[in-house]
Design a protein around this motif. Sequence first.
Motif, PDB file in Angstrom:
ATOM      1  N   GLY A  60       0.692  -1.356  -0.247  1.00 34.13           N
ATOM      2  CA  GLY A  60      -0.200   0.204  -0.033  1.00 34.13           C
ATOM      3  C   GLY A  60       0.979   1.320   0.089  1.00 34.13           C
ATOM      4  N   GLU A  61       1.795   1.173   0.366  1.00 33.62           N
ATOM      5  CA  GLU A  61       3.198   2.994   0.359  1.00 33.62           C
ATOM      6  C   GLU A  61       3.502   2.757  -0.572  1.00 33.62           C
ATOM      7  OE1 GLU A  61       7.130   3.510   3.019  1.00 33.62           O
ATOM      8  OE2 GLU A  61       6.239   1.338   3.362  1.00 33.62           O
ATOM      9  N   THR A  62       3.671   3.889  -0.782  1.00 32.81           N
ATOM     10  CA  THR A  62       4.264   4.818  -2.662  1.00 32.81           C
ATOM     11  C   THR A  62       5.402   5.470  -2.225  1.00 32.81           C
ATOM     12  OG1 THR A  62       1.834   4.953  -3.174  1.00 32.81           O
ATOM     13  CG2 THR A  62       3.024   6.387  -3.796  1.00 32.81           C
ATOM     14  N   SER A  63       6.373   5.289  -2.913  1.00 29.86           N
ATOM     15  CA  SER A  63       7.689   5.321  -3.460  1.00 29.86           C
ATOM     16  C   SER A  63       7.914   7.154  -3.192  1.00 29.86           C
ATOM     17  CB  SER A  63       8.157   4.687  -4.241  1.00 29.86           C
ATOM     18  OG  SER A  63       7.743   5.266  -5.727  1.00 29.86           O
ATOM     19  N   SER A  64       8.359   7.641  -3.070  1.00 30.46           N
ATOM     20  CA  SER A  64       9.029   9.040  -3.824  1.00 30.46           C
ATOM     21  C   SER A  64       9.028   9.406  -5.060  1.00 30.46           C
ATOM     22  CB  SER A  64      10.175   9.632  -2.583  1.00 30.46           C
ATOM     23  OG  SER A  64      11.376   8.776  -3.364  1.00 30.46           O
ATOM     24  N   LEU A  65       9.056  10.029  -5.961  1.00 24.84           N
ATOM     25  CA  LEU A  65       9.400  10.724  -7.393  1.00 24.84           C
ATOM     26  C   LEU A  65      10.269   9.952  -7.583  1.00 24.84           C
ATOM     27  CD1 LEU A  65       7.299  11.308  -9.146  1.00 24.84           C
ATOM     28  CD2 LEU A  65       9.267  13.644  -9.337  1.00 24.84           C
ATOM     29  N   PHE A  66      10.679   9.117  -8.553  1.00 28.13           N
ATOM     30  CA  PHE A  66      11.759   8.598  -9.854  1.00 28.13           C
ATOM     31  C   PHE A  66      12.119   8.977 -10.826  1.00 28.13           C
ATOM     32  CE2 PHE A  66      10.871   4.771  -6.683  1.00 28.13           C
ATOM     33  CZ  PHE A  66      12.014   4.829  -5.982  1.00 28.13           C
ATOM     34  N   ASP A  67      12.973   9.395 -10.987  1.00 27.50           N
ATOM     35  CA  ASP A  67      13.193   9.901 -13.132  1.00 27.50           C
ATOM     36  C   ASP A  67      14.276   9.461 -13.585  1.00 27.50           C
ATOM     37  OD1 ASP A  67      16.209  12.425 -12.466  1.00 27.50           O
ATOM     38  OD2 ASP A  67      15.176  11.599 -10.662  1.00 27.50           O
ATOM     39  N   THR A  68      14.061   9.100 -14.871  1.00 25.46           N
ATOM     40  CA  THR A  68      14.991   8.725 -15.461  1.00 25.46           C
ATOM     41  C   THR A  68      15.080   9.180 -16.532  1.00 25.46           C
ATOM     42  OG1 THR A  68      14.401   7.140 -16.714  1.00 25.46           O
ATOM     43  CG2 THR A  68      14.395   6.403 -14.884  1.00 25.46           C
ATOM     44  N   ASP A  69      16.074   9.305 -17.988  1.00 29.55           N
ATOM     45  CA  ASP A  69      16.524  10.137 -18.848  1.00 29.55           C
ATOM     46  C   ASP A  69      15.258   9.851 -19.340  1.00 29.55           C
ATOM     47  OD1 ASP A  69      19.099  10.865 -18.097  1.00 29.55           O
ATOM     48  OD2 ASP A  69      20.314   9.275 -19.416  1.00 29.55           O
ATOM     49  N   ALA A 208      23.386   7.237 -13.019  1.00 26.85           N
ATOM     50  CA  ALA A 208      22.269   6.665 -12.729  1.00 26.85           C
ATOM     51  C   ALA A 208      23.023   6.004 -11.199  1.00 26.85           C
ATOM     52  CB  ALA A 208      22.599   6.032 -13.637  1.00 26.85           C
ATOM     53  N   LEU A 209      23.960   5.524 -10.555  1.00 26.00           N
ATOM     54  CA  LEU A 209      24.329   4.377  -9.444  1.00 26.00           C
ATOM     55  C   LEU A 209      24.612   5.858  -8.067  1.00 26.00           C
ATOM     56  CD1 LEU A 209      27.047   2.212 -10.130  1.00 26.00           C
ATOM     57  CD2 LEU A 209      24.451   1.572  -9.463  1.00 26.00           C
TER      58      LEU A 209
END
Length: 243
Positions: A60-69, A208-209
Motif C-alpha cells: 500500500g505504500e507509495t514511493s517518492s518520485l523516481f526519474d530517468t532520462d 545513475a548509481l
Amino acid sequence: ADSLARIAAEQTAPERFDSAAKALNLKIEKLTAIEGQPLTGPEGPLAGVSAWAFGGSQPGETSSLFDTDQAYFLARVDTVSRSGVASFDEVKNQVRGELLRRKKIEAVRPRAQAFAQQAAKSSLETAAKAAGLTLEKTDAITRGSFAGSIGRLNAAVGAAFTLPVGTVSQPIATDEAVFVLRVDRRVEASRAEFDKVKDERRQAALNALRDQRVRAFYDALRKNADVEDNRADLAAAARRQVS
C-alpha cells in the motif's frame, strides 16, 4: 511530475496512487519485482524501484518520485510474496492461466505457418494485405531493448539478430504471441564506434548509481530522522528583534 508527486508520493494510503493516475490520465502498469534484480517496465529499466520495494516498504505504500532520462514515475507495493516453494493451492490459478495462454498460442501457430509460407512466396506486405493483417515496423533495436509489441529478451528478438536480412522467418512463439518477422536492416557491432562513446556510457552508468544512492539516503532520512521544526519560533524571535 510535480503534480504526481504532490498527490501520491510517499503515501501510505494506496487509493492516493489510483487517484493520481485518474486525475493526470496516467496508465498504471502492474509489474513483478524480484529482490536483488532490477525492475524493467514496457518502456525500459525502472531504476531504483526494486531496491526501494525491498528496502522495508509495506503493501500500500507509495514511493517518492523516481526519474530517468526517459520518464518520471511512482511505484506502489501491492503485495509481497516470500521466497520458497509455493503450495499448489497458492499457484493453481497461475498454472491454469499459463496453460490456457500456451494453448491459445499453439492454436494460432498453423495460421502463422500458412502466413509465413505465403509471405516467403510473395512478400510480407502482400501476405499481410491478403490476410487482413496490419504490419508493425519497429525502430532500430539492440539485443536488450524493447521491440514494440514483440517485447524484450525473448525468442523473437533473438531471431532478429540471426535471420538473414530480407528473409521472412518461420513462426516464432514467445510467452505472449506468435510472430513472423523480416529484418530490413542490420548494423553490425563496431568496436571502434563503441570506443567513441565508452566514456560517455560509463559516466551515465555512474550518474545513475549515484542518483540511486542519494535517493536511498534521503528516503532513509525521511523515514528515520527525528526532526523538531522550530522555524515558527525563530521567525517570531526575528520579528521581535526588528521591532
